[in-house]
Design a protein around this motif. Structure first.
Motif, PDB file in Angstrom:
ATOM      1  N   UNK A  10       0.816  -1.218   0.000  1.00  0.00           N
ATOM      2  CA  UNK A  10       0.000   0.000   0.000  1.00  0.00           C
ATOM      3  C   UNK A  10       0.848   1.265   0.000  1.00  0.00           C
ATOM      4  N   UNK A  11       2.087   1.158   0.456  1.00  0.00           N
ATOM      5  CA  UNK A  11       2.979   2.327   0.460  1.00  0.00           C
ATOM      6  C   UNK A  11       3.586   2.573  -0.915  1.00  0.00           C
ATOM      7  N   UNK A  12       3.539   1.548  -1.759  1.00  0.00           N
ATOM      8  CA  UNK A  12       4.160   1.651  -3.082  1.00  0.00           C
ATOM      9  C   UNK A  12       3.153   1.778  -4.212  1.00  0.00           C
ATOM     10  N   UNK A  13       1.977   1.197  -4.039  1.00  0.00           N
ATOM     11  CA  UNK A  13       0.978   1.165  -5.110  1.00  0.00           C
ATOM     12  C   UNK A  13      -0.364   1.653  -4.569  1.00  0.00           C
ATOM     13  N   UNK A  14      -0.756   2.842  -5.000  1.00  0.00           N
ATOM     14  CA  UNK A  14      -2.072   3.367  -4.664  1.00  0.00           C
ATOM     15  C   UNK A  14      -3.055   2.972  -5.768  1.00  0.00           C
ATOM     16  N   UNK A  15      -4.319   3.221  -5.528  1.00  0.00           N
ATOM     17  CA  UNK A  15      -5.337   2.876  -6.510  1.00  0.00           C
ATOM     18  C   UNK A  15      -6.075   4.132  -6.961  1.00  0.00           C
ATOM     19  N   UNK A  16      -6.347   4.170  -8.270  1.00  0.00           N
ATOM     20  CA  UNK A  16      -7.227   5.188  -8.827  1.00  0.00           C
ATOM     21  C   UNK A  16      -8.509   4.474  -9.221  1.00  0.00           C
ATOM     22  N   UNK A  17      -9.573   4.713  -8.473  1.00  0.00           N
ATOM     23  CA  UNK A  17     -10.824   4.018  -8.749  1.00  0.00           C
ATOM     24  C   UNK A  17     -11.600   4.729  -9.854  1.00  0.00           C
ATOM     25  N   UNK A  18     -11.922   4.004 -10.905  1.00  0.00           N
ATOM     26  CA  UNK A  18     -12.848   4.483 -11.917  1.00  0.00           C
ATOM     27  C   UNK A  18     -14.236   4.012 -11.495  1.00  0.00           C
ATOM     28  N   UNK A  19     -15.031   4.944 -10.998  1.00  0.00           N
ATOM     29  CA  UNK A  19     -16.304   4.596 -10.373  1.00  0.00           C
ATOM     30  C   UNK A  19     -17.300   4.024 -11.398  1.00  0.00           C
ATOM     31  N   UNK A  20     -17.233   4.502 -12.620  1.00  0.00           N
ATOM     32  CA  UNK A  20     -18.099   3.945 -13.665  1.00  0.00           C
ATOM     33  C   UNK A  20     -17.814   2.460 -13.854  1.00  0.00           C
TER      34      UNK A  20
END
Length: 292
Positions: free
Chosen positions: A192-202
């Protein structure tokens, strides 16, 4: 008949309302900068990057998310410094960019990744985003773990440079591979410190998943979201934010509470509306109706 007492009472209520009005107004408007994923204007920006950026600023956006950068072609013909200057000229910043990770994920080749990091640093981006993974890399559970391992290593390179890596989803990430899915594997196997998430809500919605449940189950894992609405009649296409099926008024405050700091509008198709009118409408809806 209006008595003096009634008049004074009404006047007092009016005065109180006037005092409360700014507070009520601020409670229903966003305090965050609203971003636009420039892929929304992919039919226009390669032909006229300067004109498109000017129109994005005029539409009310303060941030942009880039796509399609390469060291050779730059950002639609502009090198990173020139593109950064263009954004500054129009009062815009860029916090993230979508970059092509295919060569890196297939061969472990970090040369292109290093150029992405360089471009991100020059333009002021905080996140290099992996936007897509080809399906032929995702056939077995072992494949999924290899992808997670590769993203961890890419995250280390980004962290050393002072920026972060993020992963952007579609809906295929929830397809079953053995006894798991790619998304479950990424959440479990990446640091979690190296890879964050970008959530595409659609795409989360289209996959039949619950965005709020994901935010609550994984606090501080999601750094960015794509605010992309689903057409009411045809779930395979997008529509202007606030006009479709996605309940952003409920979802986005939960996203903020879970640690999301960047809210990026994206629309991949436009139906019977000028694209610039469309992105303006979405921006205005975000500013005036979402409490974040």
């Amino acid at each position: 008949m209006t008595t003096r007492r009634t008049f004074l009472a009404q006047a007092g209520l009016a005065a109180a309302g006037a005092l409360l009005a700014p507070k009520l107004l601020s409670a229903t408007t966003t305090k965050h900068k609203i971003g636009l994923q420039l892929y929304s204007l992919r039919d226009y920006i390669p032909k006229d990057v300067k004109g498109v950026i000017a129109k994005v600023a005029k539409a009310g956006y303060k941030e942009v998310e880039t796509y399609d950068y390469s060291k050779k072609a730059g950002f639609w013909g502009l090198d990173a410094k020139a593109f950064a200057s263009l954004l500054k000229e129009h009062g815009l910043t860029t916090t993230s960019g979508h970059y092509d990770f295919d060569s890196y994920l297939r061969k472990g080749d970090t040369e292109a990744l290093k150029t992405y990091i360089e471009a991100a640093l020059i333009t002021g981006q905080s996140y290099v985003v992996a936007p897509w993974i080809d399906g032929d890399l995702l056939k077995t559970e072992s494949d999924l773990k290899k992808i997670a391992e590769s993203l961890n290593k890419a995250g280390e390179l980004c962290n050393k440079a002072g920026i972060k890596l993020a992963y952007h989803n579609h809906n295929f990430e929830w397809n079953k591979v053995g006894n798991t899915t790619l998304y479950d594997t990424l959440l479990k196997e990446t640091d979690a410190k190296l890879v964050k998430m970008e959530m595409d809500i659609y795409w989360v919605t289209r996959a039949g998943k619950n965005a709020i449940e994901l935010f609550e189950k994984h606090p501080n894992r999601f750094a960015l979201v794509h605010v992309k609405d689903m057409d009411k009649a045809n779930h395979n296409i997008n529509t202007e934010v606030g006009s479709g099926l996605v309940d952003f008024k409920t979802i986005l405050p939960k996203a903020k509470a879970a640690g999301v700091k960047h809210f990026i509008v994206e629309q991949e198709n436009f139906t019977n509306i000028d694209p610039y009118m469309s992105i303006t409408q979405s921006c205005n809806y975000m500013k005036n109706n979402i409490q974040i």
